[in-house]
Design a protein around this motif. Structure first.
Motif, short mmCIF file in Angstrom:
data_model
loop_
_atom_site.label_atom_id
_atom_site.label_comp_id
_atom_site.label_asym_id
_atom_site.label_seq_id
_atom_site.Cartn_x
_atom_site.Cartn_y
_atom_site.Cartn_z
N SER A 259 -4.29 -6.96 -14.54
CA SER A 259 -2.87 -7.29 -14.59
C SER A 259 -2.42 -7.81 -13.22
CB SER A 259 -2.06 -6.05 -14.96
OG SER A 259 -2.20 -5.06 -13.95
N GLU A 260 -1.18 -8.27 -13.14
CA GLU A 260 -0.65 -8.72 -11.85
C GLU A 260 -0.65 -7.57 -10.85
OE1 GLU A 260 3.14 -10.53 -12.27
OE2 GLU A 260 2.44 -12.17 -13.55
N GLU A 261 -0.32 -6.38 -11.35
CA GLU A 261 -0.28 -5.20 -10.48
C GLU A 261 -1.67 -4.90 -9.94
OE1 GLU A 261 1.39 -0.59 -10.73
OE2 GLU A 261 0.68 -1.61 -12.55
N VAL A 262 -2.67 -4.97 -10.80
CA VAL A 262 -4.04 -4.69 -10.38
C VAL A 262 -4.53 -5.75 -9.40
CG1 VAL A 262 -6.44 -4.64 -11.19
CG2 VAL A 262 -4.69 -3.37 -12.42
N GLN A 263 -4.24 -7.01 -9.67
CA GLN A 263 -4.67 -8.09 -8.79
C GLN A 263 -4.06 -7.93 -7.40
OE1 GLN A 263 -6.89 -10.86 -9.81
NE2 GLN A 263 -7.03 -10.65 -7.58
N ALA A 264 -2.78 -7.64 -7.36
CA ALA A 264 -2.12 -7.48 -6.06
C ALA A 264 -2.69 -6.31 -5.28
CB ALA A 264 -0.61 -7.29 -6.27
N LEU A 265 -2.96 -5.21 -5.97
CA LEU A 265 -3.52 -4.03 -5.31
C LEU A 265 -4.93 -4.32 -4.80
CD1 LEU A 265 -3.40 -1.05 -4.48
CD2 LEU A 265 -4.13 -0.46 -6.81
N ALA A 266 -5.76 -4.94 -5.63
CA ALA A 266 -7.13 -5.24 -5.22
C ALA A 266 -7.15 -6.17 -4.02
CB ALA A 266 -7.89 -5.87 -6.39
N ASP A 267 -6.27 -7.17 -4.01
CA ASP A 267 -6.22 -8.10 -2.87
C ASP A 267 -5.78 -7.39 -1.61
OD1 ASP A 267 -6.99 -10.11 -4.59
OD2 ASP A 267 -4.96 -10.91 -4.87
N GLN A 268 -4.85 -6.46 -1.74
CA GLN A 268 -4.38 -5.71 -0.57
C GLN A 268 -5.48 -4.83 0.00
OE1 GLN A 268 -1.68 -5.77 1.26
NE2 GLN A 268 -2.28 -4.01 2.52
N ILE A 269 -6.19 -4.13 -0.87
CA ILE A 269 -7.25 -3.22 -0.42
C ILE A 269 -8.40 -3.98 0.24
CG2 ILE A 269 -8.99 -1.56 -1.19
CD1 ILE A 269 -7.04 -0.82 -3.48
N ALA A 270 -8.73 -5.15 -0.33
CA ALA A 270 -9.94 -5.87 0.10
C ALA A 270 -9.66 -6.99 1.10
CB ALA A 270 -10.63 -6.45 -1.13
N LYS A 271 -8.46 -7.07 1.61
CA LYS A 271 -8.09 -8.25 2.41
C LYS A 271 -8.93 -8.43 3.68
CE LYS A 271 -4.37 -5.80 4.86
NZ LYS A 271 -2.92 -5.80 5.16
N ASP A 272 -9.43 -7.36 4.25
CA ASP A 272 -10.18 -7.48 5.51
C ASP A 272 -11.70 -7.39 5.31
OD1 ASP A 272 -7.82 -7.68 7.00
OD2 ASP A 272 -7.61 -5.48 7.06
N GLN A 273 -12.16 -7.39 4.07
CA GLN A 273 -13.59 -7.21 3.80
C GLN A 273 -14.31 -8.55 3.83
OE1 GLN A 273 -14.45 -4.06 3.89
NE2 GLN A 273 -12.23 -3.64 4.00
N LYS A 274 -15.52 -8.56 4.35
CA LYS A 274 -16.26 -9.81 4.57
C LYS A 274 -17.24 -10.13 3.45
CE LYS A 274 -14.28 -10.13 8.61
NZ LYS A 274 -13.18 -11.10 8.81
N THR A 275 -17.81 -9.12 2.81
CA THR A 275 -18.84 -9.35 1.80
C THR A 275 -18.45 -8.66 0.49
OG1 THR A 275 -20.11 -7.32 2.28
CG2 THR A 275 -20.57 -9.29 3.64
N PRO A 276 -19.05 -9.08 -0.62
CA PRO A 276 -18.76 -8.42 -1.89
C PRO A 276 -19.05 -6.92 -1.86
CG PRO A 276 -19.84 -10.50 -2.30
CD PRO A 276 -19.89 -10.30 -0.82
N ARG A 277 -20.13 -6.52 -1.21
CA ARG A 277 -20.45 -5.10 -1.14
C ARG A 277 -19.39 -4.35 -0.34
NH1 ARG A 277 -25.32 -2.19 -2.09
NH2 ARG A 277 -25.22 -0.09 -1.17
N ASP A 278 -18.95 -4.94 0.77
CA ASP A 278 -17.87 -4.30 1.55
C ASP A 278 -16.60 -4.19 0.71
OD1 ASP A 278 -19.52 -4.08 3.74
OD2 ASP A 278 -18.78 -5.92 4.70
#
Length: 627
Positions: A259-278
């Motif tokens: 959902s939009e809520e899930v997408q926004a949360l995932a982007d916020q959590i992962a914003k500083d990560q460099k790799t898919p595993r990170d």
């Protein structure tokens, strides 16, 4: 959630010494505290897959130890999809008089919501009945009916019923009543066929069982449980365990939509990560540490996750809620995952017939990293599984694979290194320090304990630990942040305390840890310290521990004897110890390495552990003698 995924047979389980489930015993008769004079259960499945079960039992109280437990009994059910009816509850006195339990002896505890609202997570109701005037020699009787008004899985049904070999059954009977045209699997073990009829489109089967003279169960470990080894039966409309995974996924997978809520949360959590595993690690960490575990579910909620918006709003959920949320967050970042059903208890094998009760927990699998993760644990880092989730059959919702299991921790995963420095003063007091480095499950267990400790306990930790060992002293504790989700932990304790030795004068002391740790060397001897045989498989794990001690003695103290060096090695475990005295300094190293593979050990390994303990314990107990 770590509760059941489907309401199966309510098994009659008495928590009395003679009633533990186990492998087939042999030898002398068991000491009996109760005996079931009658235990009849009837399972009825309707055409629409709703069902009912009727239980009728009578238990005689043989000894005083059983009296407290025998005075009451309880049944538990889901109010939203089940109805419960007590048919009879009574006491038969030794002289034959029957005393029915009055309604005032019934107590109902229900999880309800506020006012007219439904309960948030649990609608479990517990009905307890107190039997009147129970004494040793009396018989208590209870009969009740549970009616399930909505099937947990559409058009599916499964039950398991087994009998404990340590319990005395005079007259047991199981009856199955179901549509004759129904395709179902049935596994019957050690039961005697009683009747088989077919009439008006329905089929009725019944079996009897008795165990009038139970033999003493020599089993002393119940950490691995295989229901297929016990008398009983399993009945299921599922064709395979793949069908169970598919039935769960049919309603769970849509809940993981982005959902939009899930997408926004995932982007916020992962914003500083460099790799898919990170990115996957960051999302896992967030769910693990921000979504509190909440227990039992409501009705079909036992197999259907809550809506993600509900989970996020309340910041809590059970295992399938955790797994569904994590799956959605991963999908929002283009990382594929699926859910997997496992057993989080003592079940390391699936039953022959595919029954839902063999899987009671939900975790995630990330195929890009070939990695299982369990975000219900707020202390297990990404890349590891809690011990209870390891080495278990896994039913993949997507990409089901027959025989797939979660991994066990490889050898070398769990390690402790402890370095102790002790200086003995002229008055027999000591000062020193202990440095501990932990890895794997050892680190996880202690992190959880430290994280839950209060500030007052942390401030007084060294003093309290010393006091628990019989010493009077003070000290200081410092270590890593216990809240971090990593698989290592390092900490140090410095201390001063009295009465370690009696000096001046002659005496002796045993070399042992002077501060708390997860895996002292002596712990590895505890598994085999019991002289009784272990006739069944048991839960185990690998681990290694290294202890190093450096004792500095006062010049006036003369060391007369130290323990002998020792080396011992067997198929799965080894021990090495050295004691080097040079001048006024004694350096001790003790090292144990248990490289057992997997989480289930055969009885032969228990015997190996016993041999190990007999060899190593005398060395651990050997003393340093001084004057």
């Amino acid at each position: 959630m770590k509760a059941r995924l489907l309401h199966t047979a309510a098994l009659l389980m008495f928590t009395l010494p003679a009633s533990a489930a186990g492998a087939a015993p042999a030898g002398e008769p068991a000491e009996l505290y109760t005996r079931l004079e009658r235990y009849h259960v009837r399972y009825s499945l309707n055409d629409d897959y709703t069902s009912s079960e009727t239980h009728d039992w009578a238990m005689k109280v043989l000894k005083e130890k059983a009296l407290s437990s025998a005075k009451e009994t309880s049944i538990s059910y889901s109010t939203s999809i089940e109805k419960a009816e007590v048919l009879s509850a009574y006491t038969i006195k030794a002289d034959g008089r029957r005393i029915d339990a009055p309604k005032s002896n019934f107590q109902v505890e229900t999880n309800t919501g506020n006012a007219k609202d439904a309960p948030v997570y649990s609608d479990r109701t517990t009905l307890t009945v107190v039997f009147p005037e129970v004494a040793v020699g009396d018989t208590v009787g209870f009969s009740y009916k549970l009616t399930q008004t909505e099937p947990m899985f559409p058009k599916q049904y499964s039950i398991v019923q087994y009998f404990n070999r340590g319990t005395a059954y005079d007259d047991a009977k199981i009856t199955l009543d179901y549509p004759a045209a129904l395709a179902a699997q049935l596994d019957v073990r050690e039961l005697t066929p009683d009747s088989s009829t077919e009439k008006n489109g329905r089929k009725e089967l019944s079996w009897t069982f008795s165990n009038k003279v139970p033999l003493k169960d020599k089993r002393n470990d119940y950490s691995v449980f295989d229901v297929d080894t016990l008398p009983g039966l399993a009945f299921s409309t599922f064709k395979s365990y793949a069908d169970i995974a598919q039935a769960y996924g049919a309603r769970a997978t849509p809940k993981a939509a982005v959902s939009e809520e899930v997408q926004a949360l995932a982007d916020q959590i992962a914003k500083d990560q460099k790799t898919p595993r990170d990115t996957a690690r960051a999302l896992y960490d967030w769910v693990s540490t921000n979504i509190t575990y909440a227990g039992n579910c409501i009705g079909t909620g036992a197999v259907v996750p809550h809506d993600i918006s509900f989970i996020l709003k309340n910041k809590m959920g059970d295992c399938k809620d955790h797994a569904t949320l994590l799956q959605a967050l991963l999908a929002a970042r283009k990382i594929d995952s699926t859910q997997a059903l496992i057993n989080a208890g003592s079940g390391y094998r699936l039953a022959k017939v595919p029954v839902v009760s063999r899987v009671n927990h939900v975790i995630n699998y990330l195929p890009a990293f070939d990695l299982f993760v369990d975000s219900t644990s707020d202390s297990t880092p990404f890349g590891m599984l809690p011990y209870s989730s390891q080495d278990k059959p896994a039913l993949m919702v997507d990409g089901f694979k027959e025989g797939l299991k979660t991994p066990a921790a490889p050898a070398g995963s769990n390690v402790q290194t402890m370095k102790t420095r002790i200086r003995i003063n002229d008055d027999g007091s000591v000062s020193g320090s202990v440095d501990v480095a932990l890895k794997g499950q050892y680190a996880l267990g202690l992190r959880e304990g430290l994280r839950n400790a209060s500030k007052e306990n942390m401030d007084d930790m060294v003093k309290n630990v010393l006091r628990g060992m019989g010493y009077t002293g003070t000290g200081k504790f410092e270590g890593d942040d216990p809240a971090a989700l990593t698989n290592t932990l390092n900490y140090k304790a410095s201390f001063e305390f009295k009465n370690f030795t009696q000096f001046p004068g002659a005496g002796a002391f045993v070399i042992h840890p002077v501060f708390v740790s997860s895996a002292p060397v002596a712990r590895f001897t505890a598994v085999g310290a019991d002289d009784e045989a272990t006739p069944t498989e048991f839960a185990c794990s690998n681990g290694a521990s290294l202890e190093e001690y450096v004792f500095t003695f006062p010049k006036k103290m003369k060391v007369l004897a130290v323990p002998d060096n020792m080396t011992f090695k067997s198929a799965n475990i080894s021990y090495k110890a050295s004691y080097r005295l040079k001048g006024n300094q004694l350096t001790v190293t003790r090292e144990v390495d248990d490289h057992t593979r997997g989480n289930v050990c055969a009885p032969a390994i228990a015997e190996e552990y016993k041999a190990f303990s007999k060899k190593v314990l005398p060395n651990l107990k050997a003393q340093v003698v001084y004057k």
